[in-house]
Design an enzyme around this catalytic site. Structure first.
Site, PDB file in Angstrom:
ATOM      1  N   GLY A  30       0.834  -1.213   0.000  1.00 23.95           N
ATOM      2  CA  GLY A  30       0.000   0.000   0.000  1.00 23.95           C
ATOM      3  C   GLY A  30       0.859   1.250   0.000  1.00 23.95           C
ATOM      4  O   GLY A  30       0.606   2.189   0.753  1.00 23.95           O
ATOM      5  N   ALA A  31       1.865   1.267  -0.882  1.00 24.08           N
ATOM      6  CA  ALA A  31       2.857   2.347  -0.845  1.00 24.08           C
ATOM      7  C   ALA A  31       2.493   3.538  -1.719  1.00 24.08           C
ATOM      8  O   ALA A  31       3.274   4.473  -1.844  1.00 24.08           O
ATOM      9  CB  ALA A  31       4.221   1.801  -1.259  1.00 24.08           C
ATOM     10  N   ARG A  55      -2.042  -0.895  -5.802  1.00 24.03           N
ATOM     11  CA  ARG A  55      -2.952  -1.162  -6.929  1.00 24.03           C
ATOM     12  C   ARG A  55      -2.917  -0.073  -7.993  1.00 24.03           C
ATOM     13  O   ARG A  55      -3.468  -0.243  -9.057  1.00 24.03           O
ATOM     14  CB  ARG A  55      -4.382  -1.338  -6.408  1.00 24.03           C
ATOM     15  CG  ARG A  55      -4.602  -2.707  -5.771  1.00 24.03           C
ATOM     16  CD  ARG A  55      -5.944  -2.787  -5.123  1.00 24.03           C
ATOM     17  NE  ARG A  55      -6.056  -1.828  -4.036  1.00 24.03           N
ATOM     18  CZ  ARG A  55      -7.142  -1.655  -3.297  1.00 24.03           C
ATOM     19  NH1 ARG A  55      -8.231  -2.354  -3.560  1.00 24.03           N
ATOM     20  NH2 ARG A  55      -7.166  -0.786  -2.317  1.00 24.03           N
ATOM     21  N   ARG A  56      -2.291   1.085  -7.663  1.00 25.17           N
ATOM     22  CA  ARG A  56      -2.278   2.185  -8.627  1.00 25.17           C
ATOM     23  C   ARG A  56      -0.889   2.285  -9.271  1.00 25.17           C
ATOM     24  O   ARG A  56       0.021   2.898  -8.714  1.00 25.17           O
ATOM     25  CB  ARG A  56      -2.681   3.482  -7.924  1.00 25.17           C
ATOM     26  CG  ARG A  56      -4.157   3.450  -7.521  1.00 25.17           C
ATOM     27  CD  ARG A  56      -4.558   4.601  -6.638  1.00 25.17           C
ATOM     28  NE  ARG A  56      -4.074   4.474  -5.284  1.00 25.17           N
ATOM     29  CZ  ARG A  56      -4.486   5.231  -4.271  1.00 25.17           C
ATOM     30  NH1 ARG A  56      -5.389   6.167  -4.472  1.00 25.17           N
ATOM     31  NH2 ARG A  56      -3.988   5.076  -3.057  1.00 25.17           N
ATOM     32  N   ASN A 108       1.382  -2.374   5.448  1.00 27.12           N
ATOM     33  CA  ASN A 108       0.646  -1.120   5.603  1.00 27.12           C
ATOM     34  C   ASN A 108      -0.711  -1.134   4.909  1.00 27.12           C
ATOM     35  O   ASN A 108      -1.640  -0.456   5.335  1.00 27.12           O
ATOM     36  CB  ASN A 108       1.514   0.024   5.047  1.00 27.12           C
ATOM     37  CG  ASN A 108       0.700   1.268   4.799  1.00 27.12           C
ATOM     38  OD1 ASN A 108       0.302   1.961   5.738  1.00 27.12           O
ATOM     39  ND2 ASN A 108       0.405   1.548   3.537  1.00 27.12           N
ATOM     40  N   TYR A 174     -14.373  -2.895  11.117  1.00 29.73           N
ATOM     41  CA  TYR A 174     -13.027  -2.313  10.974  1.00 29.73           C
ATOM     42  C   TYR A 174     -12.232  -2.581  12.257  1.00 29.73           C
ATOM     43  O   TYR A 174     -11.076  -3.018  12.201  1.00 29.73           O
ATOM     44  CB  TYR A 174     -13.117  -0.805  10.699  1.00 29.73           C
ATOM     45  CG  TYR A 174     -11.749  -0.155  10.684  1.00 29.73           C
ATOM     46  CD1 TYR A 174     -10.829  -0.474   9.690  1.00 29.73           C
ATOM     47  CD2 TYR A 174     -11.363   0.735  11.694  1.00 29.73           C
ATOM     48  CE1 TYR A 174      -9.547   0.088   9.700  1.00 29.73           C
ATOM     49  CE2 TYR A 174     -10.089   1.297  11.701  1.00 29.73           C
ATOM     50  CZ  TYR A 174      -9.194   0.974  10.704  1.00 29.73           C
ATOM     51  OH  TYR A 174      -7.923   1.515  10.721  1.00 29.73           O
ATOM     52  N   LYS A 178      -8.652  -4.779  12.930  1.00 30.90           N
ATOM     53  CA  LYS A 178      -7.436  -4.265  13.577  1.00 30.90           C
ATOM     54  C   LYS A 178      -7.135  -5.029  14.872  1.00 30.90           C
ATOM     55  O   LYS A 178      -5.976  -5.146  15.264  1.00 30.90           O
ATOM     56  CB  LYS A 178      -7.553  -2.749  13.813  1.00 30.90           C
ATOM     57  CG  LYS A 178      -7.544  -1.958  12.506  1.00 30.90           C
ATOM     58  CD  LYS A 178      -6.241  -2.183  11.713  1.00 30.90           C
ATOM     59  CE  LYS A 178      -6.197  -1.456  10.401  1.00 30.90           C
ATOM     60  NZ  LYS A 178      -4.922  -1.620   9.670  1.00 30.90           N
ATOM     61  N   THR A 209      -5.069  11.156   6.087  1.00 26.79           N
ATOM     62  CA  THR A 209      -4.617  10.585   4.810  1.00 26.79           C
ATOM     63  C   THR A 209      -5.889  10.385   3.978  1.00 26.79           C
ATOM     64  O   THR A 209      -6.902  11.019   4.250  1.00 26.79           O
ATOM     65  CB  THR A 209      -3.933   9.209   5.037  1.00 26.79           C
ATOM     66  OG1 THR A 209      -4.874   8.364   5.709  1.00 26.79           O
ATOM     67  CG2 THR A 209      -2.672   9.330   5.877  1.00 26.79           C
ATOM     68  N   GLU A 210      -5.852   9.455   3.040  1.00 26.49           N
ATOM     69  CA  GLU A 210      -7.081   9.148   2.282  1.00 26.49           C
ATOM     70  C   GLU A 210      -8.038   8.290   3.126  1.00 26.49           C
ATOM     71  O   GLU A 210      -9.110   7.916   2.660  1.00 26.49           O
ATOM     72  CB  GLU A 210      -6.719   8.372   1.010  1.00 26.49           C
ATOM     73  CG  GLU A 210      -5.976   9.194  -0.014  1.00 26.49           C
ATOM     74  CD  GLU A 210      -5.539   8.369  -1.210  1.00 26.49           C
ATOM     75  OE1 GLU A 210      -5.702   7.134  -1.195  1.00 26.49           O
ATOM     76  OE2 GLU A 210      -5.023   8.966  -2.161  1.00 26.49           O
TER      77      GLU A 210
HETATM   78  C1  8X3 Z   1      -7.534   4.765  12.349  1.00 23.83           C
HETATM   79  C2  8X3 Z   1      -7.872   5.326  13.663  1.00 23.83           C
HETATM   80  O1  8X3 Z   1      -9.691   6.079  15.277  1.00 23.83           O
HETATM   81  O2  8X3 Z   1     -10.127   6.380  12.918  1.00 23.83           O
HETATM   82  O3  8X3 Z   1      -7.329   3.401  12.372  1.00 23.83           O
HETATM   83  O4  8X3 Z   1     -10.171   4.185  13.886  1.00 23.83           O
HETATM   84  S1  8X3 Z   1      -9.532   5.494  13.947  1.00 23.83           S
END
Ligand code: 8X3
Length: 272
Positions: A30-31, A55-56, A108, A174, A178, A209-210
């Site tokens: 993901g660089a 991917r880009r 990443n 999400y 993590k 970031t994005e």
């Molecule tokens: C990014 C941090 O707090 O938006 O992983 O989940 S948060």
């Protein structure tokens, strides 16, 4: 009285001061943007040769051209989708000769897709996150670990998140991905004990970031996230990664939690 500031480095028990990264080889997934791209620039500055994936393709080629022009390093770009198991493993196999020399793997690639209560979330968003944040990380790490074991050295840096420690509303899947990155990092450290391979889990809070654009799929909403506060930058996180990589070989930074000063927890943000 004149006070002269002096930095005193104590030698570690193996006599090492810092890991010299010059001439090492790092692979960054993901660089093409954000933290991955910032890592590429900071490592290039240290004289690290790079394998950049993403991917880009156009962006990868632009980064390669700029880094090779500015720094005396070699950059190889691999344009593929980490979530496609067969394609990923076949491509890595094609580059195995180069990967045998890999010193650093920075996992990443990944991100958040969608933000909604559990029962209103799109299953497609869940699948994208699970495929990249967990399965993609697993595919590449599964390929690289035996090679690092073979040469009895290496450093794997995983991009976790504060979402891997604390779960917040509208982000359950999400956060779950993590949490998985944290568990995988711990599992790797346990299984690689004695192999001279370090594993670091980097856990940032709000980084501009994005990330939010992809999460919200809406530019205005993405901007709102950082309104009235100063978030972390991709470079802030790349610096933490670089610092972890440069520790003496006998020191493993297992986890690093980094919040902006104006964020106290996943629930508390101070805005002006
Ligand atoms: C990014 C941090 O707090 O938006 O992983 O989940 S948060």
């Amino acid at each position: 009285m004149t006070i002269i500031s002096q930095k005193i480095y104590l030698k570690g028990h193996k006599g090492e001061i810092m890991t010299d990264l010059k001439g090492q080889l790092a692979l960054i997934t993901g660089a093409t943007s954000g933290i991955g791209k910032a890592c590429a620039y900071q490592l290039a500055q240290e004289g690290v040769n790079l394998i950049l994936t993403g991917r880009r393709e156009q962006r990868l080629l632009e980064i390669k051209a700029e880094l090779e022009k500015k720094f005396a390093i070699n950059v190889c770009v691999l344009n593929f989708d980490l979530s496609e198991k067969e394609g990923t493993l076949n491509l890595l196999e094609d580059y195995k000769d180069q990967l045998l020399n890999l010193d650093i793997l920075i996992n990443n690639a990944g991100g958040a897709h969608g933000v909604a209560p559990f029962d209103q979330s799109a299953i497609e968003d869940w699948e994208i996150m699970i495929d990249i944040n967990i399965k993609g990380l697993l595919y590449i790490t599964r390929f690289i670990v035996p090679l690092m074991k073979e040469k009895k050295s290496g450093h794997i840096v995983n991009l976790g998140s504060v979402a891997g420690r604390w779960v917040y509303p509208n982000g359950s899947v999400y956060c779950a991905t993590k949490h998985a990155v944290k568990a995988i990092s711990e599992g790797l450290r346990a299984d690689l004990l004695g192999q001279n391979i370090r594993v670091t889990n980097i856990e940032p809070g709000m980084v501009e970031t994005e990330f939010s654009l992809i999460r919200f799929k809406d530019e205005e909403k993405a901007k709102e996230v950082y309104k009235g506060m100063t978030p972390l930058s991709a470079n802030d996180i790349a610096e933490c990664i670089l610092w972890s990589l440069k520790r003496p070989g006998h020191v493993n930074i297992q986890e690093m939690v980094i919040f902006p000063t104006e964020q106290a927890s996943v629930y508390q943000v101070h805005r002006n």
